[in-house]
Every structure is written in structure tokens, then in C-alpha cells.
Design a protein around this motif. Sequence first.
Motif, PDB file in Angstrom:
ATOM      1  N   THR A  85       0.934  -1.097   0.472  1.00 13.80           N
ATOM      2  CA  THR A  85      -0.002  -0.217  -0.028  1.00 13.80           C
ATOM      3  C   THR A  85       0.690   1.019  -0.105  1.00 13.80           C
ATOM      4  OG1 THR A  85      -1.438   1.265   0.844  1.00 13.80           O
ATOM      5  CG2 THR A  85      -0.054   0.314   2.390  1.00 13.80           C
ATOM      6  N   ILE A  86       0.194   2.636  -0.498  1.00 18.79           N
ATOM      7  CA  ILE A  86       0.722   3.455  -0.990  1.00 18.79           C
ATOM      8  C   ILE A  86       0.083   4.618   0.068  1.00 18.79           C
ATOM      9  CG2 ILE A  86       0.653   4.679  -2.856  1.00 18.79           C
ATOM     10  CD1 ILE A  86       3.086   4.873  -3.494  1.00 18.79           C
ATOM     11  N   SER A  87       0.341   5.776   0.381  1.00 16.62           N
ATOM     12  CA  SER A  87      -0.240   6.991   0.828  1.00 16.62           C
ATOM     13  C   SER A  87      -0.686   7.278   0.120  1.00 16.62           C
ATOM     14  CB  SER A  87       0.707   7.737   1.989  1.00 16.62           C
ATOM     15  OG  SER A  87       1.759   7.570   1.078  1.00 16.62           O
ATOM     16  N   LYS A  88      -1.564   8.488   0.238  1.00 15.53           N
ATOM     17  CA  LYS A  88      -2.103   9.165  -0.907  1.00 15.53           C
ATOM     18  C   LYS A  88      -0.558  10.111  -1.870  1.00 15.53           C
ATOM     19  CE  LYS A  88      -6.157  10.359   1.770  1.00 15.53           C
ATOM     20  NZ  LYS A  88      -6.855  11.054   2.176  1.00 15.53           N
ATOM     21  N   SER A  89       0.206  10.860  -0.794  1.00 14.41           N
ATOM     22  CA  SER A  89       1.921  11.435  -1.384  1.00 14.41           C
ATOM     23  C   SER A  89       2.676  10.895  -2.143  1.00 14.41           C
ATOM     24  CB  SER A  89       2.190  12.696  -0.393  1.00 14.41           C
ATOM     25  OG  SER A  89       2.714  11.561   0.965  1.00 14.41           O
ATOM     26  N   GLY A  90       2.803   9.479  -1.602  1.00 11.17           N
ATOM     27  CA  GLY A  90       3.868   8.516  -1.794  1.00 11.17           C
ATOM     28  C   GLY A  90       4.527   8.364  -0.669  1.00 11.17           C
ATOM     29  N   ARG A  91       4.801   8.971  -0.046  1.00 10.31           N
ATOM     30  CA  ARG A  91       5.582   9.349   1.511  1.00 10.31           C
ATOM     31  C   ARG A  91       5.781   8.164   1.335  1.00 10.31           C
ATOM     32  NH1 ARG A  91       4.213  14.186   3.055  1.00 10.31           N
ATOM     33  NH2 ARG A  91       5.088  14.416   1.450  1.00 10.31           N
ATOM     34  N   ASN A  92       4.980   7.036   2.452  1.00 12.69           N
ATOM     35  CA  ASN A  92       4.744   6.356   3.147  1.00 12.69           C
ATOM     36  C   ASN A  92       3.994   5.435   2.015  1.00 12.69           C
ATOM     37  OD1 ASN A  92       5.387   7.620   5.087  1.00 12.69           O
ATOM     38  ND2 ASN A  92       2.866   8.231   5.794  1.00 12.69           N
ATOM     39  N   THR A  93       5.394   3.738   2.489  1.00 11.44           N
ATOM     40  CA  THR A  93       4.461   2.606   1.537  1.00 11.44           C
ATOM     41  C   THR A  93       4.842   1.473   3.012  1.00 11.44           C
ATOM     42  OG1 THR A  93       6.935   2.599   1.055  1.00 11.44           O
ATOM     43  CG2 THR A  93       5.313   3.539  -0.181  1.00 11.44           C
ATOM     44  N   TYR A  94       4.014   0.380   2.836  1.00 12.22           N
ATOM     45  CA  TYR A  94       4.246  -1.053   3.649  1.00 12.22           C
ATOM     46  C   TYR A  94       4.032  -2.039   2.877  1.00 12.22           C
ATOM     47  CZ  TYR A  94       3.220   2.754   7.204  1.00 12.22           C
ATOM     48  OH  TYR A  94       3.243   4.036   7.885  1.00 12.22           O
ATOM     49  N   TYR A  95       4.407  -3.029   3.118  1.00 12.89           N
ATOM     50  CA  TYR A  95       4.694  -4.881   2.689  1.00 12.89           C
ATOM     51  C   TYR A  95       4.532  -5.109   2.871  1.00 12.89           C
ATOM     52  CZ  TYR A  95       7.137  -1.591  -0.905  1.00 12.89           C
ATOM     53  OH  TYR A  95       7.663  -0.311  -1.640  1.00 12.89           O
ATOM     54  N   SER A  96       3.648  -6.530   2.635  1.00  6.53           N
ATOM     55  CA  SER A  96       3.131  -7.904   2.805  1.00  6.53           C
ATOM     56  C   SER A  96       5.062  -8.951   3.594  1.00  6.53           C
ATOM     57  CB  SER A  96       2.307  -8.679   2.616  1.00  6.53           C
ATOM     58  OG  SER A  96       3.582  -9.187   1.659  1.00  6.53           O
ATOM     59  N   ASP A  97       4.883  -9.318   4.916  1.00 13.82           N
ATOM     60  CA  ASP A  97       6.672  -9.839   4.809  1.00 13.82           C
ATOM     61  C   ASP A  97       6.529 -10.817   4.073  1.00 13.82           C
ATOM     62  OD1 ASP A  97       5.915 -10.215   8.433  1.00 13.82           O
ATOM     63  OD2 ASP A  97       6.291  -8.304   7.524  1.00 13.82           O
ATOM     64  N   SER A  98       5.524 -11.036   3.190  1.00 10.18           N
ATOM     65  CA  SER A  98       6.378 -12.254   2.140  1.00 10.18           C
ATOM     66  C   SER A  98       6.670 -11.497   0.376  1.00 10.18           C
ATOM     67  CB  SER A  98       5.633 -12.949   1.144  1.00 10.18           C
ATOM     68  OG  SER A  98       4.133 -12.495   0.684  1.00 10.18           O
ATOM     69  N   VAL A  99       6.374 -10.366   1.028  1.00  7.05           N
ATOM     70  CA  VAL A  99       7.402  -9.425  -0.752  1.00  7.05           C
ATOM     71  C   VAL A  99       7.855  -8.367   0.283  1.00  7.05           C
ATOM     72  CG1 VAL A  99       5.047 -10.315  -2.095  1.00  7.05           C
ATOM     73  CG2 VAL A  99       5.593  -7.234  -0.765  1.00  7.05           C
ATOM     74  N   LYS A 100       8.274  -8.152   1.178  1.00  7.49           N
ATOM     75  CA  LYS A 100       9.083  -7.578   1.276  1.00  7.49           C
ATOM     76  C   LYS A 100      10.573  -7.974   0.715  1.00  7.49           C
ATOM     77  CE  LYS A 100       7.486  -5.617   5.118  1.00  7.49           C
ATOM     78  NZ  LYS A 100       7.781  -5.942   6.777  1.00  7.49           N
ATOM     79  N   PHE A 126       9.567  -6.380  -4.236  1.00  4.20           N
ATOM     80  CA  PHE A 126       8.147  -5.669  -4.910  1.00  4.20           C
ATOM     81  C   PHE A 126       8.844  -3.548  -4.063  1.00  4.20           C
ATOM     82  CE2 PHE A 126       4.580  -8.775  -5.411  1.00  4.20           C
ATOM     83  CZ  PHE A 126       5.670 -10.319  -6.072  1.00  4.20           C
ATOM     84  N   THR A 127       8.050  -3.309  -4.643  1.00  2.00           N
ATOM     85  CA  THR A 127       8.190  -2.383  -4.429  1.00  2.00           C
ATOM     86  C   THR A 127       6.572  -1.069  -5.348  1.00  2.00           C
ATOM     87  OG1 THR A 127      11.036  -1.857  -4.609  1.00  2.00           O
ATOM     88  CG2 THR A 127       9.783   0.026  -5.071  1.00  2.00           C
ATOM     89  N   ILE A 128       6.132  -0.682  -4.182  1.00  2.00           N
ATOM     90  CA  ILE A 128       5.306   0.246  -4.866  1.00  2.00           C
ATOM     91  C   ILE A 128       5.211   1.781  -5.355  1.00  2.00           C
ATOM     92  CG2 ILE A 128       3.841   0.728  -2.386  1.00  2.00           C
ATOM     93  CD1 ILE A 128       1.291   0.337  -3.571  1.00  2.00           C
ATOM     94  N   SER A 129       4.538   2.054  -6.136  1.00  2.00           N
ATOM     95  CA  SER A 129       5.411   3.599  -6.801  1.00  2.00           C
ATOM     96  C   SER A 129       4.116   4.894  -6.687  1.00  2.00           C
ATOM     97  CB  SER A 129       6.232   4.213  -6.957  1.00  2.00           C
ATOM     98  OG  SER A 129       6.147   3.366  -8.264  1.00  2.00           O
TER      99      SER A 129
END
Length: 123
Positions: A50-65, A68-71
Motif C-alpha cells: 500500500t502507498i499513501s496519497k502523497s507516495g511518502r509512505n509505503t508498507y508491504y506484506s512480509d512475503s514480498v518485502k 516488490f516496490t510500490i510507487s
Amino acid sequence: QVQVVESGGGLVQAGGSLRLTCAASGRTFSSFAMGWFRRAPGKEREFVATISKSGRNTYYSDSVKGRFTISRDNTKNTVYLQMNSLKPEDTAVYYCAARNGPESSLNYQYEYWGQGTQVTVSS
């Protein structure tokens, strides 16, 4: 409201990479937190990133951390999921979702969903 459409799925060998794209409609895209979820055959839909509205914060499941990169690019109303070092267990239909609120790993908090794109990782 916002509509989202995923693309970029396909067949890739283990260890390979894919980039998923989620194109969103609407002029208020930057008001939505975005998330990626997936559903593997015979399993429930699960959180990926998941990624915040601004893109400043991202979080990942442990299985993909770490793999994977969300942007997001709010000027293009687009969210990306860069997937590296893919494993057969990453095989699933990947869904993009939008939430009019803070970023979240909980799928029930997302109001808008795409139709999904298939990712298949061969061993």
C-alpha cells in the motif's frame, strides 16, 4: 469516485521481474491511498502493498518485502508495482484498489477495485 484498471501481468520464470501498472480515472487521484492485493488459486485475497496519497509512505506484506516496490505518479494518475525475484508462490491475480483515506493493508477498507491482472511464475 475513481476507476482503476490493472495491466502488466504475464508469464515469467522464477527469478524474473514484472512491473504492474494501475491506471486510475478521475481528477482526485491524489486524494486516494492505493493498494495492491492478490488472490492465488484456492486462497483468499491477501494484502501485498500500500502507498499513501502523497507516495511518502509505503508498507508491504512480509512475503514480498525486499522484492516488490510500490510507487505512484500523481501527475499520471498511476500506481506501479515493481516485482523482482519472483517466485512460483507469487502466482496470483493481482488487484489494484483505491481508498479514500489513509493507506491500509485491510482489503475491506478499499472502496474501488480493478478487475485484476494475472501473474504466473513458472519454476
